[in-house]
Enzyme design. Structure first.
Site, PDB file in Angstrom:
ATOM      1  N   LYS A  70      -9.330  18.964 -35.302  1.00 30.10           N
ATOM      2  CA  LYS A  70      -7.989  19.171 -34.761  1.00 30.10           C
ATOM      3  C   LYS A  70      -7.075  19.752 -35.844  1.00 30.10           C
ATOM      4  O   LYS A  70      -6.318  20.681 -35.592  1.00 30.10           O
ATOM      5  CB  LYS A  70      -7.423  17.815 -34.328  1.00 30.10           C
ATOM      6  CG  LYS A  70      -7.295  17.595 -32.833  1.00 30.10           C
ATOM      7  CD  LYS A  70      -6.496  16.300 -32.609  1.00 30.10           C
ATOM      8  CE  LYS A  70      -6.403  15.857 -31.197  1.00 30.10           C
ATOM      9  NZ  LYS A  70      -5.661  14.593 -31.039  1.00 30.10           N
ATOM     10  N   ASP A  91      -0.196  12.692 -28.224  1.00 33.26           N
ATOM     11  CA  ASP A  91      -0.910  11.732 -27.395  1.00 33.26           C
ATOM     12  C   ASP A  91      -1.184  12.392 -26.048  1.00 33.26           C
ATOM     13  O   ASP A  91      -0.342  13.143 -25.548  1.00 33.26           O
ATOM     14  CB  ASP A  91      -0.079  10.455 -27.220  1.00 33.26           C
ATOM     15  CG  ASP A  91      -0.958   9.289 -26.799  1.00 33.26           C
ATOM     16  OD1 ASP A  91      -2.019   9.087 -27.410  1.00 33.26           O
ATOM     17  OD2 ASP A  91      -0.601   8.577 -25.842  1.00 33.26           O
ATOM     18  N   TYR A 101     -12.628  13.816 -20.371  1.00 36.26           N
ATOM     19  CA  TYR A 101     -12.693  13.996 -18.919  1.00 36.26           C
ATOM     20  C   TYR A 101     -12.909  15.455 -18.504  1.00 36.26           C
ATOM     21  O   TYR A 101     -12.813  15.779 -17.319  1.00 36.26           O
ATOM     22  CB  TYR A 101     -11.403  13.464 -18.281  1.00 36.26           C
ATOM     23  CG  TYR A 101     -11.172  11.975 -18.517  1.00 36.26           C
ATOM     24  CD1 TYR A 101     -11.732  11.028 -17.668  1.00 36.26           C
ATOM     25  CD2 TYR A 101     -10.416  11.532 -19.598  1.00 36.26           C
ATOM     26  CE1 TYR A 101     -11.530   9.667 -17.874  1.00 36.26           C
ATOM     27  CE2 TYR A 101     -10.196  10.173 -19.821  1.00 36.26           C
ATOM     28  CZ  TYR A 101     -10.763   9.252 -18.963  1.00 36.26           C
ATOM     29  OH  TYR A 101     -10.561   7.906 -19.172  1.00 36.26           O
ATOM     30  N   ASP A 102     -13.182  16.336 -19.458  1.00 34.29           N
ATOM     31  CA  ASP A 102     -13.348  17.762 -19.134  1.00 34.29           C
ATOM     32  C   ASP A 102     -14.356  18.030 -18.011  1.00 34.29           C
ATOM     33  O   ASP A 102     -14.109  18.895 -17.167  1.00 34.29           O
ATOM     34  CB  ASP A 102     -13.759  18.556 -20.386  1.00 34.29           C
ATOM     35  CG  ASP A 102     -12.577  18.850 -21.301  1.00 34.29           C
ATOM     36  OD1 ASP A 102     -11.430  18.705 -20.843  1.00 34.29           O
ATOM     37  OD2 ASP A 102     -12.812  19.228 -22.456  1.00 34.29           O
ATOM     38  N   LYS A 147      -9.489  27.220 -21.947  1.00 34.42           N
ATOM     39  CA  LYS A 147      -8.887  25.873 -21.909  1.00 34.42           C
ATOM     40  C   LYS A 147      -7.644  25.833 -22.802  1.00 34.42           C
ATOM     41  O   LYS A 147      -6.603  25.307 -22.413  1.00 34.42           O
ATOM     42  CB  LYS A 147      -9.908  24.824 -22.352  1.00 34.42           C
ATOM     43  CG  LYS A 147      -9.340  23.418 -22.289  1.00 34.42           C
ATOM     44  CD  LYS A 147     -10.302  22.350 -22.785  1.00 34.42           C
ATOM     45  CE  LYS A 147      -9.550  21.043 -22.993  1.00 34.42           C
ATOM     46  NZ  LYS A 147     -10.331  20.020 -23.677  1.00 34.42           N
ATOM     47  N   HIS A 167      -3.167  21.634 -21.342  1.00 33.44           N
ATOM     48  CA  HIS A 167      -2.087  20.735 -21.743  1.00 33.44           C
ATOM     49  C   HIS A 167      -1.788  20.798 -23.231  1.00 33.44           C
ATOM     50  O   HIS A 167      -0.652  20.978 -23.651  1.00 33.44           O
ATOM     51  CB  HIS A 167      -2.480  19.305 -21.333  1.00 33.44           C
ATOM     52  CG  HIS A 167      -3.905  18.952 -21.672  1.00 33.44           C
ATOM     53  ND1 HIS A 167      -4.978  19.634 -21.151  1.00 33.44           N
ATOM     54  CD2 HIS A 167      -4.444  18.032 -22.504  1.00 33.44           C
ATOM     55  CE1 HIS A 167      -6.104  19.130 -21.633  1.00 33.44           C
ATOM     56  NE2 HIS A 167      -5.804  18.167 -22.464  1.00 33.44           N
TER      57      HIS A 167
HETATM   58  P1  IMP Z   1      -5.910  11.494 -27.436  1.00 33.85           P
HETATM   59  O1  IMP Z   1      -4.495  11.078 -27.218  1.00 33.85           O
HETATM   60  O2  IMP Z   1      -6.041  12.939 -27.836  1.00 33.85           O
HETATM   61  O3  IMP Z   1      -6.658  10.539 -28.324  1.00 33.85           O
HETATM   62  O4  IMP Z   1      -6.633  11.394 -26.001  1.00 33.85           O
HETATM   63  C1  IMP Z   1      -6.752  10.212 -25.252  1.00 33.85           C
HETATM   64  C2  IMP Z   1      -7.959  10.297 -24.346  1.00 33.85           C
HETATM   65  O5  IMP Z   1      -7.710  11.269 -23.324  1.00 33.85           O
HETATM   66  C3  IMP Z   1      -9.238  10.749 -25.054  1.00 33.85           C
HETATM   67  O6  IMP Z   1     -10.017   9.683 -25.428  1.00 33.85           O
HETATM   68  C4  IMP Z   1      -9.950  11.568 -24.004  1.00 33.85           C
HETATM   69  O7  IMP Z   1     -10.777  10.720 -23.268  1.00 33.85           O
HETATM   70  C5  IMP Z   1      -8.866  12.063 -23.116  1.00 33.85           C
HETATM   71  N1  IMP Z   1      -8.556  13.462 -23.441  1.00 33.85           N
HETATM   72  C6  IMP Z   1      -7.605  13.921 -24.307  1.00 33.85           C
HETATM   73  N2  IMP Z   1      -7.587  15.240 -24.328  1.00 33.85           N
HETATM   74  C7  IMP Z   1      -8.540  15.642 -23.464  1.00 33.85           C
HETATM   75  C8  IMP Z   1      -8.995  16.922 -23.063  1.00 33.85           C
HETATM   76  O8  IMP Z   1      -8.506  17.977 -23.517  1.00 33.85           O
HETATM   77  N3  IMP Z   1      -9.990  16.935 -22.168  1.00 33.85           N
HETATM   78  C9  IMP Z   1     -10.545  15.823 -21.650  1.00 33.85           C
HETATM   79  N4  IMP Z   1     -10.175  14.603 -21.993  1.00 33.85           N
HETATM   80  C10 IMP Z   1      -9.167  14.511 -22.896  1.00 33.85           C
END
Ligand code: IMP
Length: 192
Positions: free
Chosen positions: A13, A69, A151-152, A172, A177
């Site tokens: 990241k 987040d 969840y992609d 993507k 998002h």
């Molecule tokens: P974080 O805030 O980036 O840690 O995301 C929280 C959770 O949301 C992660 O553990 C993923 O399961 C899900 N998530 C975050 N970003 C994505 C994405 O771009 N694609 C699919 N799942 C995501």
């Protein structure tokens, strides 16, 4: 040169976001500032947790900082898993477990609408700014595709017939998002 902490331990990241930053901005990771503690995400909203993480670093370490987040909000589930997206199936469960639980909870639901939301909180000098990126789509009936993470494989963005796990990463990033939220942050920093 301006320095910002990006509140993450994830080096992929970091590299990705550093490459998007203006030339006069240098990013530091949590490892770089020797922040090894777990910052507990105790807020009830995605926005709240992004602000909590950024404030924590600003107050304890004194750096200008941004934190992100992300959550998946599913309409038929009243916005769940939302802020609990990472631990939907339990604290030490995998992405696959989360996806499986989501598909199970969506069985028989005709309204499949969902959205990914990323919130970035920026603490800069004495102010906090918030940037949001949303992509709307539907939850598929089965898991399809091998790209991406989380969840992609069950999220199909509106206007496409493939899931995020089937689409190229560049697509993507462009419509997604996280890409949208970071673009707003970058525009802000370039003009600050
Ligand atoms: P974080 O805030 O980036 O840690 O995301 C929280 C959770 O949301 C992660 O553990 C993923 O399961 C899900 N998530 C975050 N970003 C994505 C994405 O771009 N694609 C699919 N799942 C995501």
């Amino acid at each position: 040169m301006r320095e910002f902490v990006f509140a993450t331990h994830n080096h992929n990241k970091m590299r990705e976001i550093q490459s998007l930053m203006p030339d006069d901005i240098k990013l530091l990771s949590l490892d770089d500032i020797k922040c090894f503690e777990d910052i507990e995400e105790t807020e009830a909203t995605i926005e709240g947790n992004a602000i909590l993480k950024a404030n924590y670093i600003k107050e304890k370490y004194g750096y200008n900082v941004f934190a992100d987040d992300t959550g998946l909000e599913v309409k038929a589930l009243g916005g769940q898993p939302g802020v609990y997206s990472a631990r939907y199936a339990g604290n030490h469960k995998s992405d696959a477990d989360n996806v499986q639980l989501l598909l199970r909870n969506m069985e028989g639901k005709t309204n499949r609408e969902a959205q990914f939301k990323t919130v970035i909180a920026l603490c800069l000098d004495d102010a906090t700014y918030v940037f949001e990126g949303i992509v709307k789509g539907i939850i598929t009936n089965t898991s399809v595709g091998t790209n991406g993470f989380g969840y992609d494989p069950v999220f199909q963005p509106n206007g496409f017939s493939e899931t995020f796990a089937q689409l190229p990463l560049a697509t993507k990033n462009e419509i997604g998002h996280r890409g949208k939220a970071f673009k707003k942050l970058l525009d802000f920093l370039e003009n600050y």
